[in-house]
Design a protein around this motif. Structure first.
Motif, PDB file in Angstrom:
ATOM      1  N   SER A   1      -9.052  -9.765  -3.045  1.00  0.00           N
ATOM      2  CA  SER A   1      -9.782  -8.718  -2.311  1.00  0.00           C
ATOM      3  C   SER A   1     -11.098  -8.384  -3.012  1.00  0.00           C
ATOM      4  CB  SER A   1      -8.916  -7.458  -2.215  1.00  0.00           C
ATOM      5  OG  SER A   1      -7.670  -7.764  -1.626  1.00  0.00           O
TER       6      SER A   1
ATOM      7  N   GLU B   1       0.112  -9.362  -7.654  1.00  0.00           N
ATOM      8  CA  GLU B   1      -0.410  -8.520  -6.576  1.00  0.00           C
ATOM      9  C   GLU B   1      -1.578  -9.233  -5.885  1.00  0.00           C
ATOM     10  OE1 GLU B   1      -1.292  -4.343  -7.347  1.00  0.00           O
ATOM     11  OE2 GLU B   1      -0.191  -4.554  -9.224  1.00  0.00           O
TER      12      GLU B   1
ATOM     13  N   MET C   1      -4.586  -8.949  -6.087  1.00  0.00           N
ATOM     14  CA  MET C   1      -5.671  -8.081  -5.607  1.00  0.00           C
ATOM     15  C   MET C   1      -7.026  -8.700  -5.928  1.00  0.00           C
ATOM     16  SD  MET C   1      -6.231  -4.121  -6.555  1.00  0.00           S
ATOM     17  CE  MET C   1      -7.836  -3.359  -6.230  1.00  0.00           C
TER      18      MET C   1
ATOM     19  N   GLY D   1      -7.919   4.329  -5.616  1.00  0.00           N
ATOM     20  CA  GLY D   1      -6.779   5.181  -5.981  1.00  0.00           C
ATOM     21  C   GLY D   1      -7.183   6.645  -5.932  1.00  0.00           C
TER      22      GLY D   1
ATOM     23  N   PHE E   1       0.833  -1.207   0.000  1.00  0.00           N
ATOM     24  CA  PHE E   1       0.000   0.000   0.000  1.00  0.00           C
ATOM     25  C   PHE E   1       0.865   1.254   0.000  1.00  0.00           C
ATOM     26  CE2 PHE E   1      -3.726  -2.230  -0.243  1.00  0.00           C
ATOM     27  CZ  PHE E   1      -3.841  -3.212   0.724  1.00  0.00           C
TER      28      PHE E   1
ATOM     29  N   GLY F   1      -9.017   2.331   4.025  1.00  0.00           N
ATOM     30  CA  GLY F   1      -8.806   1.039   4.688  1.00  0.00           C
ATOM     31  C   GLY F   1      -8.903  -0.090   3.676  1.00  0.00           C
TER      32      GLY F   1
ATOM     33  N   HIS G   1       0.060   6.615  -9.962  1.00  0.00           N
ATOM     34  CA  HIS G   1      -1.271   7.102 -10.373  1.00  0.00           C
ATOM     35  C   HIS G   1      -1.172   7.824 -11.708  1.00  0.00           C
ATOM     36  CE1 HIS G   1      -3.269   5.685  -6.837  1.00  0.00           C
ATOM     37  NE2 HIS G   1      -2.296   6.188  -6.097  1.00  0.00           N
TER      38      HIS G   1
ATOM     39  N   GLU H   1     -10.118   2.710  -0.387  1.00  0.00           N
ATOM     40  CA  GLU H   1      -8.695   2.774  -0.742  1.00  0.00           C
ATOM     41  C   GLU H   1      -7.863   2.556   0.523  1.00  0.00           C
ATOM     42  OE1 GLU H   1      -6.673   2.909  -3.470  1.00  0.00           O
ATOM     43  OE2 GLU H   1      -5.239   2.684  -1.823  1.00  0.00           O
ATOM     44  N   ALA H   2      -7.011   1.536   0.485  1.00  0.00           N
ATOM     45  CA  ALA H   2      -6.276   1.162   1.694  1.00  0.00           C
ATOM     46  C   ALA H   2      -5.063   2.052   1.932  1.00  0.00           C
ATOM     47  CB  ALA H   2      -5.835  -0.302   1.601  1.00  0.00           C
TER      48      ALA H   2
ATOM     49  N   VAL I   1     -10.543  -3.176   1.924  1.00  0.00           N
ATOM     50  CA  VAL I   1     -11.948  -3.531   1.707  1.00  0.00           C
ATOM     51  C   VAL I   1     -12.316  -4.745   2.571  1.00  0.00           C
ATOM     52  CG1 VAL I   1     -11.603  -5.115  -0.246  1.00  0.00           C
ATOM     53  CG2 VAL I   1     -13.713  -3.727  -0.088  1.00  0.00           C
TER      54      VAL I   1
HETATM   55  N1  GJV Z   1      -4.581  -2.872 -11.066  1.00  0.00           N
HETATM   56  C1  GJV Z   1      -3.658  -2.973 -10.137  1.00  0.00           C
HETATM   57  N2  GJV Z   1      -2.727  -3.912 -10.164  1.00  0.00           N
HETATM   58  N3  GJV Z   1      -3.656  -2.067  -9.155  1.00  0.00           N
HETATM   59  C2  GJV Z   1      -4.561  -0.882  -9.256  1.00  0.00           C
HETATM   60  C3  GJV Z   1      -5.423  -0.804  -8.087  1.00  0.00           C
HETATM   61  C4  GJV Z   1      -4.560  -0.743  -6.898  1.00  0.00           C
HETATM   62  C5  GJV Z   1      -5.186   0.263  -5.939  1.00  0.00           C
HETATM   63  O1  GJV Z   1      -6.072  -0.481  -5.090  1.00  0.00           O
HETATM   64  C6  GJV Z   1      -5.659  -0.343  -3.750  1.00  0.00           C
HETATM   65  N4  GJV Z   1      -5.938  -1.629  -3.113  1.00  0.00           N
HETATM   66  C7  GJV Z   1      -5.393  -2.828  -3.423  1.00  0.00           C
HETATM   67  N5  GJV Z   1      -5.891  -3.784  -2.612  1.00  0.00           N
HETATM   68  C8  GJV Z   1      -6.789  -3.170  -1.790  1.00  0.00           C
HETATM   69  C9  GJV Z   1      -7.638  -3.624  -0.745  1.00  0.00           C
HETATM   70  N6  GJV Z   1      -7.653  -4.910  -0.375  1.00  0.00           N
HETATM   71  N7  GJV Z   1      -8.444  -2.723  -0.123  1.00  0.00           N
HETATM   72  C10 GJV Z   1      -8.422  -1.422  -0.493  1.00  0.00           C
HETATM   73  N8  GJV Z   1      -7.621  -0.918  -1.472  1.00  0.00           N
HETATM   74  C11 GJV Z   1      -6.821  -1.799  -2.116  1.00  0.00           C
HETATM   75  C12 GJV Z   1      -4.187   0.003  -3.813  1.00  0.00           C
HETATM   76  O2  GJV Z   1      -3.769   0.721  -2.668  1.00  0.00           O
HETATM   77  C13 GJV Z   1      -4.125   0.865  -5.064  1.00  0.00           C
HETATM   78  O3  GJV Z   1      -4.447   2.213  -4.807  1.00  0.00           O
END
Ligand code: GJV
Length: 433
Positions: free
Chosen positions: A224, A219, A221, A146, A102, A193, A111, A167-168, A195
């Protein structure tokens, strides 16, 4: 946006270095436990005072008797574990390395890269605009918002009534200011925070997220987003992207190969070819996350090696996937390796599948994005003819310790159409651990 698209992150041995946050594990609540740790290698005990470990095992550390052996508990068993086989969660945020992850999103550089990626943003905006009649007056959840750009589009282009923008990273504070500056504070609620630990006041009609990393999954993600879907999306709700597909194609990469490896044949007239194995190991050990390939580099038609329906996919399905492929090469040339890219679709609202939906394809036949393509270089290029065949498997295995990382194993046999002789190849590529 993926971590892998940034050089500074790549310079940190292609991965996330230690996070600072301590990810609290429920077992920690037992006051005899100092902390939790995860085994990143198997350990076979040599006497009964030691605890056997399998890669991925979670153990509770009871006492740190010495630098090399800690007294630990695994389930009902207790015993000594070797410290060089475990990674303590207090260092790594439980393998998610949240501190570093993060933290890396609290930078303008990242960004800027995402916001300057025209195909990326156009796909999301167009999908929202085309579905305004379905988004109007609805409630939206933006996972990982973001700067809040997608949330703002959901309100401006989609006429959404309310958006929860989660957004964490610390960047959420900037996001709040941007929302206010654009007069959207009454409809977009920025929630700082993860999600995973967010409490929303209601279920949502639409989840929007841009979670795709290098090779789609880096990542991780996606986990999540799946959790947010299961917890906050209405039964008849829509998740965007609605589908994600990963493509793989055998390809040439002559220029890259010559630049990184061929170069050593003759360096200022001197024979440096003894260094070629070192060059291959250093430059081709992991995939190249920022390779821009040309369509003519493809030696066959690409094949889909992973197809995800984001409405139904589960986290456990993604721990390990294997896809069998068969390629018939459609041109003569040199096979250096394989290239990968992904496509995400923005369908799901449409009753009839016939209605065209917006999609974002990061492959060589579409406008270049910041994801570019991912190139897996094999160690020895082979000369190939039209009609030769590749038959094998690609296995994608999530790292059991470093939870945002994965490994891609390519195994295949190459059959020459002319000589019929068969060569077998296999290589394991970490992304990035
Ligand atoms: N396309 C990607 N590869 N990354 C683009 C999205 C990544 C954005 O999501 C946020 N982010 C990632 N995981 C989380 C989460 N579990 N909760 C909140 N925000 C998150 C992270 O801080 C960043 O701002």
């Amino acid at each position: 946006m993926e971590l892998g698209s940034r050089n500074d992150m790549e310079s940190e041995e292609q991965g996330l270095s230690e996070g600072s946050e301590h990810q609290h594990d429920q077992e920690c609540d037992d006051d005899s436990v100092l902390e939790m740790a995860t085994a990143f290698a198997d350990f076979h005990p040599t006497d009964d005072s030691q605890l056997g470990l399998q890669l991925g095992d979670k153990v509770a550390i009871i006492s740190k008797n010495s630098a090399d052996w800690w007294w630990a508990r695994k389930g009902e068993l207790t015993g000594y574990v070797p410290t060089n086989h475990i990674t303590s969660h207090s260092d790594e945020g439980g393998g998610w390395q949240d501190g570093e992850y993060f933290g890396s999103y609290n930078t303008m550089k990242l960004h800027l890269e995402m916001l300057q990626d025209k195909p990326r943003n156009t796909a999301y905006f167009t999908a929202i605009q085309q579905n305004q009649h379905r988004i109007q007056d609805k409630v939206v959840l933006d996972v990982g918002c973001g700067t809040g750009i997608l949330s703002m589009s959901a309100v401006k282009h989609g006429k959404a009534a309310k958006v929860f923008a989660v957004e964490a990273s610390e960047f959420a504070k900037q996001t709040q200011a941007l929302i206010e500056a654009n007069g959207m504070a009454d409809s977009i609620h920025v929630l700082e925070g993860k999600v995973e630990s967010m409490k929303l006041p209601e279920q949502v009609d639409l989840i929007i997220s841009e979670w795709m990393g290098t090779f789609l999954l880096f990542e991780w993600m996606i986990e999540s987003v799946i959790l947010a879907r299961d917890r906050w999306l209405k039964e008849d709700g829509v998740i965007w992207p609605s589908h994600a597909t990963l493509y793989l194609v055998p390809c040439s990469a002559e220029e890259l190969y010559q630049t990184k490896v061929g170069f050593w044949e003759s360096v200022h007239g001197f024979d440096f070819s003894a260094l070629m194995p070192l060059a291959k190991e250093e430059f081709f050990h992991t995939p190249l996350y920022n390779h821009v390939m040309k369509t003519e580099d493809c030696l066959s038609l690409p094949q889909k090696i992973l197809q995800l329906d984001m409405k139904t996919v589960t986290g456990s399905e993604l721990e390990e996937t294997t896809h069998h492929f068969e390629y018939t090469l459609n041109k003569a040339g040199t096979l250096h390796g394989f290239a990968a890219w992904f496509q995400v679709d923005f369908a799901g609202f449409h009753g009839d599948a016939s209605e065209p939906f917006v999609f974002l394809n990061t492959g060589p036949d579409y406008p270049l994005t910041h994801w570019k393509q991912t190139l897996f270089m094999m160690d020895s290029p082979i000369t190939v003819d039209q009609g030769d065949t590749l038959d094998g498997t690609v296995t994608i295995e999530r790292n059991k310790v470093w939870r945002r990382h994965l490994r891609v194993n390519l195994e295949y046999s190459f059959t020459s159409i002319t000589t019929k002789d068969i060569k077998v190849f296999t290589k394991l590529f970490p992304i990035w651990r």
